[in-house]
Structure formats: structure tokens, C-alpha cells
Design a protein around this motif. Structure first.
Motif, PDB file in Angstrom:
ATOM      1  N   TRP A  89       0.856  -1.183   0.000  1.00  0.00           N
ATOM      2  CA  TRP A  89       0.000   0.000   0.000  1.00  0.00           C
ATOM      3  C   TRP A  89       0.890   1.230   0.000  1.00  0.00           C
ATOM      4  N   ALA A  90       0.697   2.095  -1.016  1.00  0.00           N
ATOM      5  CA  ALA A  90       1.461   3.341  -1.141  1.00  0.00           C
ATOM      6  C   ALA A  90       2.961   3.089  -1.035  1.00  0.00           C
ATOM      7  N   GLY A  91       3.396   2.001  -1.670  1.00  0.00           N
ATOM      8  CA  GLY A  91       4.807   1.686  -1.702  1.00  0.00           C
ATOM      9  C   GLY A  91       5.341   1.020  -0.455  1.00  0.00           C
ATOM     10  N   ARG A  92       4.469   0.695   0.486  1.00  0.00           N
ATOM     11  CA  ARG A  92       4.898   0.071   1.740  1.00  0.00           C
ATOM     12  C   ARG A  92       4.472  -1.395   1.775  1.00  0.00           C
ATOM     13  N   ALA A  93       5.319  -2.229   2.360  1.00  0.00           N
ATOM     14  CA  ALA A  93       4.988  -3.633   2.579  1.00  0.00           C
ATOM     15  C   ALA A  93       4.237  -3.741   3.907  1.00  0.00           C
ATOM     16  N   LEU A  94       2.946  -4.051   3.822  1.00  0.00           N
ATOM     17  CA  LEU A  94       2.100  -4.116   5.007  1.00  0.00           C
ATOM     18  C   LEU A  94       1.374  -5.459   5.032  1.00  0.00           C
ATOM     19  N   ASP A  95       0.415  -5.603   5.953  1.00  0.00           N
ATOM     20  CA  ASP A  95      -0.350  -6.842   6.007  1.00  0.00           C
ATOM     21  C   ASP A  95      -1.794  -6.537   6.364  1.00  0.00           C
ATOM     22  N   TYR A  96      -2.666  -7.510   6.130  1.00  0.00           N
ATOM     23  CA  TYR A  96      -4.093  -7.312   6.330  1.00  0.00           C
ATOM     24  C   TYR A  96      -4.762  -8.649   6.619  1.00  0.00           C
ATOM     25  N   ASN A  97      -6.005  -8.585   7.030  1.00  0.00           N
ATOM     26  CA  ASN A  97      -6.887  -9.749   7.136  1.00  0.00           C
ATOM     27  C   ASN A  97      -8.310  -9.240   7.005  1.00  0.00           C
ATOM     28  N   ASP A  98      -9.005  -9.655   5.963  1.00  0.00           N
ATOM     29  CA  ASP A  98     -10.374  -9.199   5.706  1.00  0.00           C
ATOM     30  C   ASP A  98     -11.433 -10.171   6.219  1.00  0.00           C
ATOM     31  N   ASP A  99     -11.013 -11.193   6.973  1.00  0.00           N
ATOM     32  CA  ASP A  99     -11.958 -12.218   7.428  1.00  0.00           C
ATOM     33  C   ASP A  99     -12.753 -11.785   8.651  1.00  0.00           C
ATOM     34  N   PHE A 100     -12.207 -10.856   9.439  1.00  0.00           N
ATOM     35  CA  PHE A 100     -12.827 -10.472  10.700  1.00  0.00           C
ATOM     36  C   PHE A 100     -13.102  -8.972  10.719  1.00  0.00           C
ATOM     37  N   ALA A 101     -14.243  -8.609  11.296  1.00  0.00           N
ATOM     38  CA  ALA A 101     -14.603  -7.196  11.446  1.00  0.00           C
ATOM     39  C   ALA A 101     -15.590  -7.084  12.592  1.00  0.00           C
ATOM     40  N   GLY A 102     -15.635  -5.908  13.208  1.00  0.00           N
ATOM     41  CA  GLY A 102     -16.623  -5.660  14.250  1.00  0.00           C
ATOM     42  C   GLY A 102     -16.011  -5.351  15.602  1.00  0.00           C
ATOM     43  N   HIS A 103     -16.867  -4.845  16.500  1.00  0.00           N
ATOM     44  CA  HIS A 103     -16.427  -4.439  17.828  1.00  0.00           C
ATOM     45  C   HIS A 103     -16.576  -5.584  18.827  1.00  0.00           C
ATOM     46  N   GLY A 156     -26.941  -0.579  14.407  1.00  0.00           N
ATOM     47  CA  GLY A 156     -26.462  -1.195  13.181  1.00  0.00           C
ATOM     48  C   GLY A 156     -25.000  -1.586  13.190  1.00  0.00           C
ATOM     49  N   PHE A 157     -24.275  -1.316  14.264  1.00  0.00           N
ATOM     50  CA  PHE A 157     -22.884  -1.748  14.372  1.00  0.00           C
ATOM     51  C   PHE A 157     -22.841  -3.251  14.664  1.00  0.00           C
ATOM     52  N   GLU A 158     -21.993  -3.962  13.950  1.00  0.00           N
ATOM     53  CA  GLU A 158     -21.904  -5.414  14.086  1.00  0.00           C
ATOM     54  C   GLU A 158     -20.738  -5.803  14.993  1.00  0.00           C
ATOM     55  N   PRO A 159     -20.958  -6.719  15.942  1.00  0.00           N
ATOM     56  CA  PRO A 159     -19.850  -7.196  16.776  1.00  0.00           C
ATOM     57  C   PRO A 159     -19.062  -8.295  16.067  1.00  0.00           C
ATOM     58  N   THR A 160     -17.880  -8.561  16.552  1.00  0.00           N
ATOM     59  CA  THR A 160     -17.113  -9.720  16.109  1.00  0.00           C
ATOM     60  C   THR A 160     -17.092 -10.762  17.221  1.00  0.00           C
ATOM     61  N   HIS A 161     -17.075 -12.014  16.829  1.00  0.00           N
ATOM     62  CA  HIS A 161     -16.963 -13.101  17.803  1.00  0.00           C
ATOM     63  C   HIS A 161     -15.636 -13.834  17.654  1.00  0.00           C
ATOM     64  N   LYS A 162     -14.696 -13.204  16.956  1.00  0.00           N
ATOM     65  CA  LYS A 162     -13.404 -13.862  16.791  1.00  0.00           C
ATOM     66  C   LYS A 162     -12.686 -14.047  18.123  1.00  0.00           C
TER      67      LYS A 162
END
Length: 253
Positions: free
Chosen positions: A119-133, A162-168
């Protein structure tokens, strides 16, 4: 009026989700709320999918929460606003005299679950499997029962908005309330060293590329802060912990 403790609990979830918006300032009772900004400049926490530190996210939401509480006539004070607090134990000490301590954080995922990207020339990391509070309380806190109640009302209000929790986090942490994603994390210093009820709030998963953008949005931050403030007005103004919550408290009889 609600007739028993079970009615209080059910009523709080309804009031915290709606009608308490119209409560006068006096309904919140006396005292102030401590809003702790998680992490520091030196130890900034997780790094988001696009390279922003958790501390920066925490500071934005904590400021929005103080504003939302103040708008309801509830006194709120930031802890660690400059990111220079000296220790974990110093956070609850700075909250001495408060009615409640809320520690603001943003969630990450396990290192082995991260995927590399650029991202923007930087080596970063991500995970799109989990979201929420999600929310955390400690059974080593001197008022676990009230901590659970306020966390539960916070979760209920946010979900109704409407905010979704995470159960991870249920993979590792026992639930105090499954429906509202409230977990026990007994060893967290900011919770167990506090002399007042205390809740740690994870606002979302900043390693999720889509959720990160939402978490950066000032309007969404203000809306989430408004939901939390509404819930705290309900909990602190009307809250009586239910019998089953009191059993979670480890204080001696």
C-alpha cells in the motif's frame, strides 16, 4: 418502574438503545467518566492495513466519546491524551475517583492470520476475514457486576444502531455475554487494577481493509461515540446489576 432486577436488566437494554437519548443530565448521576486512550507513542499498538497506528485510532474515538458524553451533561476526562503515560498501572491510577473507566482500543488478528500486501509503496499486512467491535471485563475488578452491565448495555445500543460485533475473540476468551460480544479478560491491567467498574472497548478490526476505512471516518466515529455515551447514561443513571452478574464478582462476602 421496573419491578425487579430482571426487569431492570431488560429495561436497560431497551432504554439504552432508544429512549435515554432524551434523559436530562441529572439522570447520569454524580461523578465523572474516565476515557482511556489505549497504547502510547512509544508502544503504539497494532498497525492498520494501510499503516496507521492503533494509538491514533484510539485517540480519535476517545476524543469523540468525551464530546458525546459532555453533550449529555456528563463529565468525562481523557487519560493518556498525549500518549506518554508511563505504565499500564498508571492508567487506573489516573482514573481514581471516576465512576467508570472506559479504555478505547482497536482490534487486530493473530500474526499467522495476516496476509502481505503493498500500500502506497509500503509492505504491510491485512486480514479481511474479521470485522466488528467487542468488549472486555475482568473478574478481578472490584465491581465486575457493574462492569458487565455497562459493557452489555454498550453492546446492545451499538447493535441496535447497526454496528456489528465480532466473535473472533470467543476463540480464546470466555464470554460474559455472548449476544453482545462481552468477554472476560481477567489479567488486563487497566481493568483489574481499576478501583471502579471498567470496560475495555475494541472498536473494530483495523487489519480489515474495508473496516479500517470506516474506522477512520469522523462521522462514523461520532456516531459510535454517541451510541456508547447513550449506553453509559443508561447504565450509570439506572443500572442495577442482575443477580447472575453479581456472581461474577470475586470480592469477598
Amino acid at each position: 418502574m421496573w419491578r425487579d432486577l430482571a426487569d431492570v436488566r431488560r429495561g436497560l437494554l431497551a432504554v439504552g438503545a432508544a429512549a435515554v437519548l432524551a434523559l436530562p443530565a441529572a439522570a447520569s448521576g454524580e461523578g465523572w467518566i474516565a476515557v482511556d486512550v489505549g497504547h502510547t507513542l512509544v508502544a503504539p499498538g497494532a498497525i492498520s492495513a494501510r499503516g496507521r497506528s492503533e494509538f491514533e485510532f484510539n485517540l480519535d474515538l476517545a476524543r469523540a466519546l468525551v464530546d458525546a458524553l459532555s453533550a449529555r451533561g456528563m463529565e468525562a476526562r481523557l487519560i493518556n491524551a498525549d500518549g506518554r503515560i508511563e505504565s499500564l498501572q498508571a492508567r487506573p491510577r489516573a482514573a481514581e475517583g471516576a465512576r467508570l473507566l472506559v479504555s478505547i482500543h482497536h482490534d487486530s488478528v493473530n500474526a499467522f492470520e495476516l496476509r502481505p500486501w503493498q500500500w502506497a509503496g509500503r509492505a504491510l499486512d491485512y486480514n479481511d476475514d474479521f470485522a466488528g467491535h467487542s468488549l472486555f471485563v475482568s473478574r478481578d475488578n472490584p465491581d465486575t457486576a457493574m462492569s458487565i452491565l455497562c459493557a452489555r448495555v454498550m453492546g446492545a445500543r451499538l447493535q441496535r444502531m447497526g454496528f456489528e460485533p465480532t466473535h473472533k475473540n470467543g476463540r480464546r476468551r470466555e464470554y460474559a455475554d455472548f449476544e453482545h460480544a462481552v468477554h472476560y479478560f481477567d489479567g488486563l491491567a487497566v481493568l483489574r487494577h481499576a478501583r471502579m467498574p471498567a470496560v475495555l472497548f475494541e472498536a473494530g478490526v483495523l487489519k480489515n481493509r474495508d473496516e479500517e476505512l470506516l474506522l477512520r471516518d469522523p462521522q462514523r466515529q461520532a456516531r459510535m461515540a454517541d451510541g456508547i455515551a447513550t449506553a453509559l447514561a443508561a447504565c450509570l443513571g439506572h443500572g442495577v446489576p442482575a443477580d447472575d452478574e453479581a456472581t461474577a464478582d470475586r470480592r469477598s462476602p
